[in-house]
Design a protein around this motif. Structure first.
Motif, mmCIF file in Angstrom:
data_model
loop_
_atom_site.group_PDB
_atom_site.id
_atom_site.type_symbol
_atom_site.label_atom_id
_atom_site.label_comp_id
_atom_site.label_asym_id
_atom_site.label_seq_id
_atom_site.Cartn_x
_atom_site.Cartn_y
_atom_site.Cartn_z
ATOM 1 N N THR A 1 25.404 44.139 -6.467
ATOM 2 C CA THR A 1 25.456 42.850 -6.861
ATOM 3 C C THR A 1 25.221 41.835 -5.686
ATOM 4 O O THR A 1 24.283 41.030 -5.502
ATOM 5 C CB THR A 1 26.849 42.577 -7.402
ATOM 6 N N GLU B 1 22.178 39.263 -5.135
ATOM 7 C CA GLU B 1 22.521 37.656 -4.781
ATOM 8 C C GLU B 1 21.816 37.179 -3.395
ATOM 9 O O GLU B 1 21.002 36.284 -3.482
ATOM 10 C CB GLU B 1 24.174 37.505 -4.423
ATOM 11 N N ASP C 1 19.999 36.123 -10.149
ATOM 12 C CA ASP C 1 21.161 36.010 -10.834
ATOM 13 C C ASP C 1 21.176 37.021 -11.817
ATOM 14 O O ASP C 1 20.430 36.891 -12.887
ATOM 15 C CB ASP C 1 21.109 34.597 -11.693
#
Length: 161
Positions: free
Chosen positions: A21, A25, A30
């Motif tokens: 994740t 980022e 997104d």
């Protein structure tokens, strides 16, 4: 105290998904890691039914349905009623979803390289252990194993009344 398999696996997923994740980022995306199996299935065969995506991605149909609902909300995929069967939903990438593919593929290559480096540090292949575990649980689900263990415990040590 020794951790159970479930606790260990949840912690491993937290470590892996958290890093992936963060990598998305850092790349300015997104995007959630759970979207990847659906994206890959759609990149290989689009449009697809939810059932086909679940099978291709190796996830359950409820998990595919939940993930696709999130992806629709994020504008990455679209869902429309199938032309041959009105009960089926046909899932396809949106323009926004297609635009992400080159950046996602770069992230996936980096993730694969990091996974290979991790495997090289381990005394065994984590992928092979996970594949073997999944196969064993497909052959005999964990619930059946728990019921058998409970039955053995019940017959081995009856409860005193």
């Amino acid at each position: 105290m020794r951790s159970t398999h479930g606790t260990q696996l949840r912690h491993l997923i937290e470590l892996l998904d958290g890093a992936v994740t963060a990598a998305y980022e850092e790349a300015g995306l997104d995007y959630r890691p759970r979207y990847t199996p659906v994206m890959r299935a759609l990149m290989a065969n689009e449009p697809s039914t939810i059932g086909f995506i679940a099978d291709a991605a190796g996830i359950t149909q409820p998990a595919a349905t939940q993930t696709i609902a999130l992806m629709v909300k994020d504008g990455l995929v679209a869902s429309k009623t199938g032309s041959q069967d009105g009960r089926q939903k046909m899932i396809s990438l949106t323009g926004k979803g297609r635009e992400l593919i080159p950046a996602l593929e770069r992230c996936w290559r980096a993730t694969a390289a990091a996974s290979a480096a991790l495997e090289a540090e381990l005394p065994f292949s984590l992928s092979a252990v996970l594949d073997s575990t999944i196969q064993a649980l497909t052959t005999k689900p964990f619930g059946a194993r728990i019921r058998e263990a409970r039955a053995e415990l019940d017959t081995a040590s009856p409860i005193n009344s």
